[in-house]
Design a protein around this motif. Sequence first.
Motif, PDB file in Angstrom:
ATOM      1  N   VAL A 178       0.849  -1.190   0.000  1.00  0.00           N
ATOM      2  CA  VAL A 178       0.000   0.000   0.000  1.00  0.00           C
ATOM      3  C   VAL A 178       0.893   1.252   0.000  1.00  0.00           C
ATOM      4  N   GLY A 179       0.434   2.309  -0.660  1.00  0.00           N
ATOM      5  CA  GLY A 179       1.143   3.590  -0.574  1.00  0.00           C
ATOM      6  C   GLY A 179       2.094   3.887  -1.715  1.00  0.00           C
ATOM      7  N   ILE A 180       2.200   2.993  -2.722  1.00  0.00           N
ATOM      8  CA  ILE A 180       3.077   3.338  -3.841  1.00  0.00           C
ATOM      9  C   ILE A 180       2.319   4.103  -4.922  1.00  0.00           C
ATOM     10  N   ALA A 181       0.987   4.022  -4.912  1.00  0.00           N
ATOM     11  CA  ALA A 181       0.200   4.831  -5.847  1.00  0.00           C
ATOM     12  C   ALA A 181       0.251   6.290  -5.383  1.00  0.00           C
ATOM     13  N   PRO A 182       0.087   7.238  -6.316  1.00  0.00           N
ATOM     14  CA  PRO A 182       0.281   8.645  -5.924  1.00  0.00           C
ATOM     15  C   PRO A 182      -0.884   9.253  -5.169  1.00  0.00           C
ATOM     16  N   SER A 183      -1.584   8.469  -4.370  1.00  0.00           N
ATOM     17  CA  SER A 183      -2.724   9.015  -3.631  1.00  0.00           C
ATOM     18  C   SER A 183      -2.283   9.917  -2.481  1.00  0.00           C
ATOM     19  N   TYR A 184      -0.979   9.926  -2.178  1.00  0.00           N
ATOM     20  CA  TYR A 184      -0.495  10.795  -1.100  1.00  0.00           C
ATOM     21  C   TYR A 184      -0.169  12.195  -1.601  1.00  0.00           C
ATOM     22  N   TYR A 185      -0.173  12.402  -2.904  1.00  0.00           N
ATOM     23  CA  TYR A 185       0.077  13.738  -3.444  1.00  0.00           C
ATOM     24  C   TYR A 185      -0.955  14.681  -2.817  1.00  0.00           C
ATOM     25  N   GLU A 186      -0.596  15.883  -2.521  1.00  0.00           N
ATOM     26  CA  GLU A 186      -1.536  16.944  -2.115  1.00  0.00           C
ATOM     27  C   GLU A 186      -2.012  16.876  -0.667  1.00  0.00           C
ATOM     28  N   LEU A 187      -1.593  15.863   0.093  1.00  0.00           N
ATOM     29  CA  LEU A 187      -2.058  15.806   1.478  1.00  0.00           C
ATOM     30  C   LEU A 187      -1.442  16.931   2.308  1.00  0.00           C
ATOM     31  N   ARG A 188      -2.205  17.431   3.268  1.00  0.00           N
ATOM     32  CA  ARG A 188      -1.683  18.383   4.249  1.00  0.00           C
ATOM     33  C   ARG A 188      -2.149  17.980   5.643  1.00  0.00           C
ATOM     34  N   ALA A 189      -1.386  18.369   6.637  1.00  0.00           N
ATOM     35  CA  ALA A 189      -1.821  18.170   8.019  1.00  0.00           C
ATOM     36  C   ALA A 189      -2.412  19.493   8.514  1.00  0.00           C
ATOM     37  N   ALA A 190      -3.312  19.427   9.485  1.00  0.00           N
ATOM     38  CA  ALA A 190      -3.952  20.652   9.977  1.00  0.00           C
ATOM     39  C   ALA A 190      -4.455  20.428  11.397  1.00  0.00           C
ATOM     40  N   GLU A 191      -4.698  21.531  12.081  1.00  0.00           N
ATOM     41  CA  GLU A 191      -5.228  21.435  13.435  1.00  0.00           C
ATOM     42  C   GLU A 191      -6.178  22.596  13.697  1.00  0.00           C
ATOM     43  N   GLY A 192      -6.984  22.468  14.726  1.00  0.00           N
ATOM     44  CA  GLY A 192      -7.898  23.553  15.065  1.00  0.00           C
ATOM     45  C   GLY A 192      -8.603  23.253  16.373  1.00  0.00           C
ATOM     46  N   THR A 193      -9.218  24.285  16.919  1.00  0.00           N
ATOM     47  CA  THR A 193     -10.029  24.125  18.126  1.00  0.00           C
ATOM     48  C   THR A 193     -11.476  24.378  17.739  1.00  0.00           C
ATOM     49  N   TYR A 194     -12.350  23.446  18.078  1.00  0.00           N
ATOM     50  CA  TYR A 194     -13.721  23.489  17.583  1.00  0.00           C
ATOM     51  C   TYR A 194     -14.712  23.434  18.745  1.00  0.00           C
ATOM     52  N   PRO A 195     -15.742  24.320  18.699  1.00  0.00           N
ATOM     53  CA  PRO A 195     -16.761  24.289  19.744  1.00  0.00           C
ATOM     54  C   PRO A 195     -17.461  22.933  19.794  1.00  0.00           C
ATOM     55  N   LYS A 196     -18.049  22.676  20.916  1.00  0.00           N
ATOM     56  CA  LYS A 196     -18.652  21.377  21.199  1.00  0.00           C
ATOM     57  C   LYS A 196     -19.598  20.901  20.107  1.00  0.00           C
ATOM     58  N   ASN A 197     -20.438  21.794  19.582  1.00  0.00           N
ATOM     59  CA  ASN A 197     -21.473  21.357  18.652  1.00  0.00           C
ATOM     60  C   ASN A 197     -21.057  21.394  17.176  1.00  0.00           C
ATOM     61  N   VAL A 198     -19.809  21.746  16.938  1.00  0.00           N
ATOM     62  CA  VAL A 198     -19.330  21.824  15.550  1.00  0.00           C
ATOM     63  C   VAL A 198     -18.786  20.465  15.124  1.00  0.00           C
ATOM     64  N   ASP A 199     -19.109  20.056  13.893  1.00  0.00           N
ATOM     65  CA  ASP A 199     -18.561  18.825  13.325  1.00  0.00           C
ATOM     66  C   ASP A 199     -17.118  19.105  12.900  1.00  0.00           C
ATOM     67  N   TRP A 200     -16.166  18.732  13.733  1.00  0.00           N
ATOM     68  CA  TRP A 200     -14.767  19.114  13.453  1.00  0.00           C
ATOM     69  C   TRP A 200     -14.250  18.457  12.186  1.00  0.00           C
ATOM     70  N   ARG A 201     -14.764  17.280  11.861  1.00  0.00           N
ATOM     71  CA  ARG A 201     -14.321  16.651  10.608  1.00  0.00           C
ATOM     72  C   ARG A 201     -14.671  17.502   9.399  1.00  0.00           C
ATOM     73  N   GLY A 202     -15.886  18.044   9.435  1.00  0.00           N
ATOM     74  CA  GLY A 202     -16.336  18.902   8.336  1.00  0.00           C
ATOM     75  C   GLY A 202     -15.444  20.124   8.165  1.00  0.00           C
ATOM     76  N   GLU A 203     -14.852  20.572   9.246  1.00  0.00           N
ATOM     77  CA  GLU A 203     -13.969  21.747   9.193  1.00  0.00           C
ATOM     78  C   GLU A 203     -12.534  21.364   8.842  1.00  0.00           C
ATOM     79  N   LEU A 204     -12.084  20.266   9.438  1.00  0.00           N
ATOM     80  CA  LEU A 204     -10.652  19.935   9.345  1.00  0.00           C
ATOM     81  C   LEU A 204     -10.296  19.185   8.055  1.00  0.00           C
ATOM     82  N   LEU A 205     -11.174  18.272   7.633  1.00  0.00           N
ATOM     83  CA  LEU A 205     -10.795  17.428   6.499  1.00  0.00           C
ATOM     84  C   LEU A 205     -10.607  18.181   5.186  1.00  0.00           C
ATOM     85  N   PRO A 206     -11.405  19.208   4.884  1.00  0.00           N
ATOM     86  CA  PRO A 206     -11.109  19.968   3.660  1.00  0.00           C
ATOM     87  C   PRO A 206      -9.725  20.599   3.670  1.00  0.00           C
TER      88      PRO A 206
END
Length: 428
Positions: free
Chosen positions: A384-412
């Motif tokens: 796994v991992g030899i296909a170029p699916s790792y191109y363009e990835l970035r890491a990110a972080e944030g602080t999200y209020p309790k009722n916010v879907d953090w995935r919806g914010e962080l994954l984009p």
Amino acid sequence: MLSHEENERLTRVGPGTPMGNTMRRYWMPALLSWELPEPDGAPVRVRLLGEDLVAFRTTDGKVGLVDEFCAHRGVSLWLGRNEDNGIRCVFHGWKYDRDGQCVEQMNEQRPFCSKVKIAGYPTVEMAGVVWAYMGPRDKQPAPPNYDWTLYSQPNVAVNKGVQECNWLQALEGGIDTSHFTILHRALKKNPIQYAVSVDSPGMKGGAPTIEVEYTDYGYAYYGVRPMADESRYVRGYHFVMPFTALRPPGPDKQQVHGHYWVPIDDENCMVWNFYYSYGGEDMSTRITDGHSGNSYGDFIDINNGFRPVRNRTNGWMIDRAIQKTETFTGIEGINQQDRAVQESMRPIVDRTKENLGPADKAIIATRLLLLKAVAAVEQGGDPVGIAPSYYELRAAEGTYPKNVDWRGELLPRMYPKSKKQKAPESAA
Ligand code: FES
Ligand SMILES: [Fe+2]
């Protein structure tokens, strides 16, 4: 915990070993472009996956990476003459091209060059790094176009340093997010050495829940920390097979940092550190700042093969007074603290004796993926991992209020150019 056999299988990388065969299916950082500053300049020794090699920049400006030792009688080609698109042994003048093919034999009336070949590996240069591929030629993957390799100075900075232990424990230390507020913490405001601030969100939050989501390049993972006001501080990382981590740089920065833990041999690895900004920031000071514990001279001795100045033989220069009142370890430099704890486990840690908990989920995921990749290669398949699916990835972080879907914010932000805004369901 692993069996002794599994530990051996995962950690040994020499030619012909199961993990060695697997790792040779990926591109890996081999040396910095500036180590070969000019065509026909001095060759450089490179040890990778237990193989002794020499790198040289040819007359045409390309990088050759060949077996260090002459096929005639074993003299080191590091002594050699780098001339006219080849490296020539100084003993009897046998010359090799970038592919390791012998092309001249000065001491023979009737040369038999076509019968003589040493190992010669393909290379590409991107972002100031020479990358090598040491696997079967017919399996060579697409070039390593990570997001960061498409940026150039001063928006990208890269350095490296030897860690005197097996590559896997270095990697397992790097992807282990639960330690960063412990090992690297300050004991008070403004300690005399840099440390993770007592005011940082990580320090204010509780111990994290680790979430792992397997992907076709490895996995994405998240350290989710509960905050006092019930918001969540989330750090999102990527692990790209077989030894790459992308990590967020701290709040409010348009940057990604990361590492490659590349085996030199079974008991040493080269830790590559890269820093880049997709927001136009100048990253060049990252090479020289002492905070990271990677700066040349203070921490890494570039005149001694990029070996660490602070090492096992001098107790990593631990300062017990600083450890009492200023920082958790008393060891200077964030990545130097990582090097110290991982080297302290001895060259290859005995994983039959460990006791893992839920905070070690990413480590368990890594081992599962690596064991699967080894099995796939043994059975004639692709890891796994030899296909170029790792191109363009970035890491990110944030602080999200309790009722916010953090995935919806962080994954984009973690998959910025992809249609995929959500990683697959967690499988860990
Ligand atoms: S040992 Fe290299 S040419 Fe003889
Ligand atoms: Fe660390």
